[in-house]
Design an enzyme around this catalytic site. Structure first.
Site, PDB file in Angstrom:
ATOM      1  N   SER A   1       0.784  -1.243   0.000  1.00  0.00           N
ATOM      2  CA  SER A   1       0.000   0.000   0.000  1.00  0.00           C
ATOM      3  C   SER A   1       0.816   1.293   0.000  1.00  0.00           C
ATOM      4  O   SER A   1       0.497   2.208  -0.764  1.00  0.00           O
ATOM      5  CB  SER A   1      -0.969   0.004   1.175  1.00  0.00           C
TER       6      SER A   1
ATOM      7  N   ALA B   1       6.319  -1.025   3.593  1.00  0.00           N
ATOM      8  CA  ALA B   1       5.317  -1.403   4.600  1.00  0.00           C
ATOM      9  C   ALA B   1       5.967  -1.858   5.903  1.00  0.00           C
ATOM     10  O   ALA B   1       5.327  -1.871   6.940  1.00  0.00           O
ATOM     11  CB  ALA B   1       4.434  -2.524   4.059  1.00  0.00           C
TER      12      ALA B   1
ATOM     13  N   GLY C   1       4.544   0.133   8.901  1.00  0.00           N
ATOM     14  CA  GLY C   1       4.293  -0.533  10.179  1.00  0.00           C
ATOM     15  C   GLY C   1       5.617  -0.885  10.832  1.00  0.00           C
ATOM     16  O   GLY C   1       6.615  -1.119  10.145  1.00  0.00           O
TER      17      GLY C   1
ATOM     18  N   ASN D   1       7.995  -7.399  11.245  1.00  0.00           N
ATOM     19  CA  ASN D   1       7.009  -6.326  11.009  1.00  0.00           C
ATOM     20  C   ASN D   1       5.678  -6.699  11.687  1.00  0.00           C
ATOM     21  O   ASN D   1       5.542  -7.803  12.223  1.00  0.00           O
ATOM     22  CB  ASN D   1       6.845  -6.128   9.498  1.00  0.00           C
ATOM     23  N   PRO D   2       4.657  -5.825  11.633  1.00  0.00           N
ATOM     24  CA  PRO D   2       3.424  -6.072  12.409  1.00  0.00           C
ATOM     25  C   PRO D   2       2.694  -7.386  12.143  1.00  0.00           C
ATOM     26  O   PRO D   2       2.109  -7.962  13.059  1.00  0.00           O
ATOM     27  CB  PRO D   2       2.540  -4.883  12.033  1.00  0.00           C
ATOM     28  N   CYS D   3       2.672  -7.836  10.925  1.00  0.00           N
ATOM     29  CA  CYS D   3       1.911  -9.089  10.705  1.00  0.00           C
ATOM     30  C   CYS D   3       2.797 -10.322  10.700  1.00  0.00           C
ATOM     31  O   CYS D   3       2.316 -11.443  10.446  1.00  0.00           O
ATOM     32  CB  CYS D   3       1.105  -8.959   9.429  1.00  0.00           C
TER      33      CYS D   3
ATOM     34  N   GLU E   1       5.343 -11.420   8.791  1.00  0.00           N
ATOM     35  CA  GLU E   1       5.897 -12.090   7.613  1.00  0.00           C
ATOM     36  C   GLU E   1       7.297 -11.619   7.237  1.00  0.00           C
ATOM     37  O   GLU E   1       7.948 -12.208   6.380  1.00  0.00           O
ATOM     38  CB  GLU E   1       4.946 -11.923   6.417  1.00  0.00           C
TER      39      GLU E   1
ATOM     40  N   THR F   1      -1.874  -9.193   2.582  1.00  0.00           N
ATOM     41  CA  THR F   1      -2.574  -8.494   1.487  1.00  0.00           C
ATOM     42  C   THR F   1      -4.001  -8.075   1.860  1.00  0.00           C
ATOM     43  O   THR F   1      -4.926  -8.238   1.062  1.00  0.00           O
ATOM     44  CB  THR F   1      -2.593  -9.313   0.165  1.00  0.00           C
ATOM     45  N   GLY F   2      -4.139  -7.520   3.056  1.00  0.00           N
ATOM     46  CA  GLY F   2      -5.445  -7.080   3.538  1.00  0.00           C
ATOM     47  C   GLY F   2      -6.170  -6.166   2.561  1.00  0.00           C
ATOM     48  O   GLY F   2      -7.313  -6.436   2.179  1.00  0.00           O
TER      49      GLY F   2
END
Ligand code: ADP
Length: 570
Positions: free
Chosen positions: A72, A87, A116, A269-271, A273, A419-420
């Site tokens: 994004s 990101a 993030g 990172n936040p998620c 991965e 990939t939200g």
């Protein structure tokens, strides 16, 4: 352009450049031109005769055909003054006031630009230990996390993204029990995802039911021992209650640390991965696999040639991003350019399986996952090697653990992101997750309802003359295609959704992708509400045994406000 209505809405609300009244001053098409042009311009840095117009049109086509989309921040910021395109960031937090508040400031700058941040709080001395300079008492990692959380709360990202953080604490930190429970009531530290950093030593001790040491990060002394199995069960219990904390396997992250001389990887990172060194950043991009499926002799298969071409162009794109990116700090620019990591991944995996008629929860699907991902990583490496011939390797290549006979431009190539929002733009299932629900009922403003049906299911039912609005409403209510008894058996078998799939198959799919991914895989293992703590414990152990780098679980209904609800309005 192939964009659906939801994609248009998301782009208009959050991605297009707006004037001071909040009205878009560019079109969706204009946005893709802006991004393609800005990213293609990096070619000229390596070759003054480069045909940047040609590269621009390749990048533009790849995005507007929804074959590949960058993360994004790249879509939002490329070609603009802000120009921050990544990101993922990890920032160091040392055991001093200067470092803690420096990290908060740096995180604020990153959040403002759409990125993030991840942190390890393991270096902070435990609550109650003494502070030499003042003779006072240290407040410990959890209380500082609350300060980070408040700072994040205060900065809404350009009106579009609220900041996201990952907080990690090692299993041997003396405050680990407080960390495990610190989000128990779900009202605090809400801008953080939490993960416990597990070691292989701890996992073995937990299996054997042995004690392990808690170590004061400040003095290096053992302060206490805890029973590893008891602590493991506490993590399981907390995750069973509301999905947090997740776990990551630190030794595995470091086995894949390409430049161990630069220090240890302590956070993601936040998620989850993207494991990174302190002050490192990474930009991600995802190939939409549904656009890589072709019909051949009446069967649908992957178009390997098209996939190879797309991988090659995507690696070129992501390497260019590193070049034109405007970094929030000089130190981040320096560290990032030392390894030049990129994170190419996939989205639309579950939808592609539907198109090919392969149920997600089968051996065949797991095998195909391995095939697709090893292909992408291999072709991605080749593309990075070709770039290295012209642009040179990343500066730390010789110091790295990568095979020295194949110079690479990028330290890592592949990462699988959630990939939200990208999957909404791409109109496909997210990342490598199964389809959550095939039919949503959306309330529109004037009180009417709109049905939103998975396009692949719709096409298949229409082809067989089975489609009706009534049937769609039933699927929405039941929450699963598999429950509709009068549908043909093959449709009920192929169109599986998240809760039809056993937790074991969720983990096996994650592990299949992980085996061929340089960085890590974002995936949530979904449980039904009735799942037990033992079920969760089994999945944690399985993730460890199958070589995952971490795992996140979620039990249906275990939070008051969950993002996705079966059979409820979106
Ligand atoms: P997208 O689809 O918007 O590109 P993903 O859902 O794939 O993003 O998330 C990828 C990474 O982007 C996350 O792991 C995180 O590092 C970052 N990210 C996602 N959402 C946010 C957010 N709201 N604020 C900051 N960073 C975010």
């Amino acid at each position: 352009m192939k964009l659906n209505a939801n994609a248009e809405t998301v782009l208009k609300q959050r991605y297009l450049i707006k004037d001071e009244n909040g009205n878009p001053v560019e079109t969706v098409d204009g946005m893709f031109h802006r991004v393609a042009k800005a990213i293609a311009s990096a070619d000229a840095l390596h070759d003054e005769h480069a045909d940047t117009d040609k590269t621009e049109s390749i990048f533009y086509d790849m995005m507007t055909n929804l074959e590949f989309l960058p993360n994004s921040p790249t879509l939002m910021n490329a070609g603009r003054d802000l120009g921050q395109l990544s990101a993922c960031f990890v920032l160091p937090v040392e055991d001093s006031m200067e470092s803690i508040f420096e990290a908060i400031k740096q995180a604020a700058l990153i959040h403002k630009s759409g990125g993030g941040t991840g942190f390890s709080f393991s270096r902070l001395r435990q609550e109650g230990s003494t502070v030499n300079s003042t003779g006072g008492v240290a407040s410990g990692p959890i209380s500082f996390m609350k300060v980070f959380n408040m700072a994040t709360e205060a900065i809404k990202q350009g009106g579009s993204r609220r900041g996201a953080n990952m907080g990690i604490l090692r299993i041997d930190h003396p405050d680990i029990l407080k960390f495990i429970d610190c989000k128990a009531d779900n009202t605090e530290i809400t801008n953080f995802n939490l993960s416990v950093g597990l070691t292989e030593e701890f996992m073995k001790a937990a299996e054997a039911g042995k004690d392990y040491d808690l170590v004061d990060p400040h003095t290096g002394e053992t302060v206490k021992q805890l029973n590893a199995r008891t602590v493991f069960n506490k993590i399981v219990d907390a995750a069973w209650r509301n999905g947090e904390p997740g776990i990551i396997f630190l030794d595995r992250l470091n086995r894949d640390n390409i430049v161990p001389e630069q220090g240890k990887i302590e956070a993601t990172n936040p998620c989850g991965e993207q494991p990174l060194l302190p002050h490192e950043s990474c930009n991600l991009g995802s190939i939409n696999l549904t656009q890589m499926v072709k019909a051949e002799k009446g069967r649908k298969t992957f178009d390997w040639e098209k996939l190879e071409r797309t991988v090659k162009q995507a690696v070129h794109f992501l390497d260019n991003v590193i070049e034109v990116n405007k970094y929030p700090l000089d130190q981040i620019e320096h560290t990032t350019k030392q390894t030049r990591k990129i994170g190419l991944g996939v989205m639309g995996w579950a939808d592609s399986l539907l198109m090919m008629g392969i149920p997600y929860n089968t051996e065949e699907a797991v095998q195909l996952a391995e095939e697709v991902m090893s292909f992408i990583t291999e072709k991605g490496r080749q593309a990075s090697q070709q770039l290295a011939e012209v642009r040179g390797t990343f500066p730390l290549f010789e110091q790295s653990i990568l095979p020295q006979d194949r110079p690479q431009r990028n330290g890592t190539i592949t990462t699988i992101a959630p990939t939200g929002t990208l999957s909404i733009i791409g109109g496909c299932s997210s990342g490598v997750e199964p389809v959550f629900a095939y039919v949503f009922i959306r309330n529109i403003m004037d009180g009417t309802e709109m049905l939103e049906v998975n396009p692949i299911l719709k096409e298949e039912l229409e082809k067989r003359g089975l489609y009706s609005e009534g049937l769609m409403r039933r699927i929405a209510q039941e929450g699963a295609v598999s429950h509709i008894k009068e549908l043909p058996e093959d449709i009920r078998r192929v169109f599986v959704s998240t809760h039809d799939i056993s937790p074991e198959y969720h983990v096996r799919m994650q592990a299949a992708f992980q085996r061929h991914t340089d960085n890590a895989v974002s995936k949530t293992v979904n449980f039904s509400n009735e799942a037990t703590r033992e079920d969760v414990a089994k999945v944690y152990s399985l993730a460890f045994t199958l070589g995952c780098k971490g795992v996140t679980i979620y039990r249906d209904g275990s939070r008051d406000e969950q993002v996705l609800n079966i059979g409820k309005v979106k």
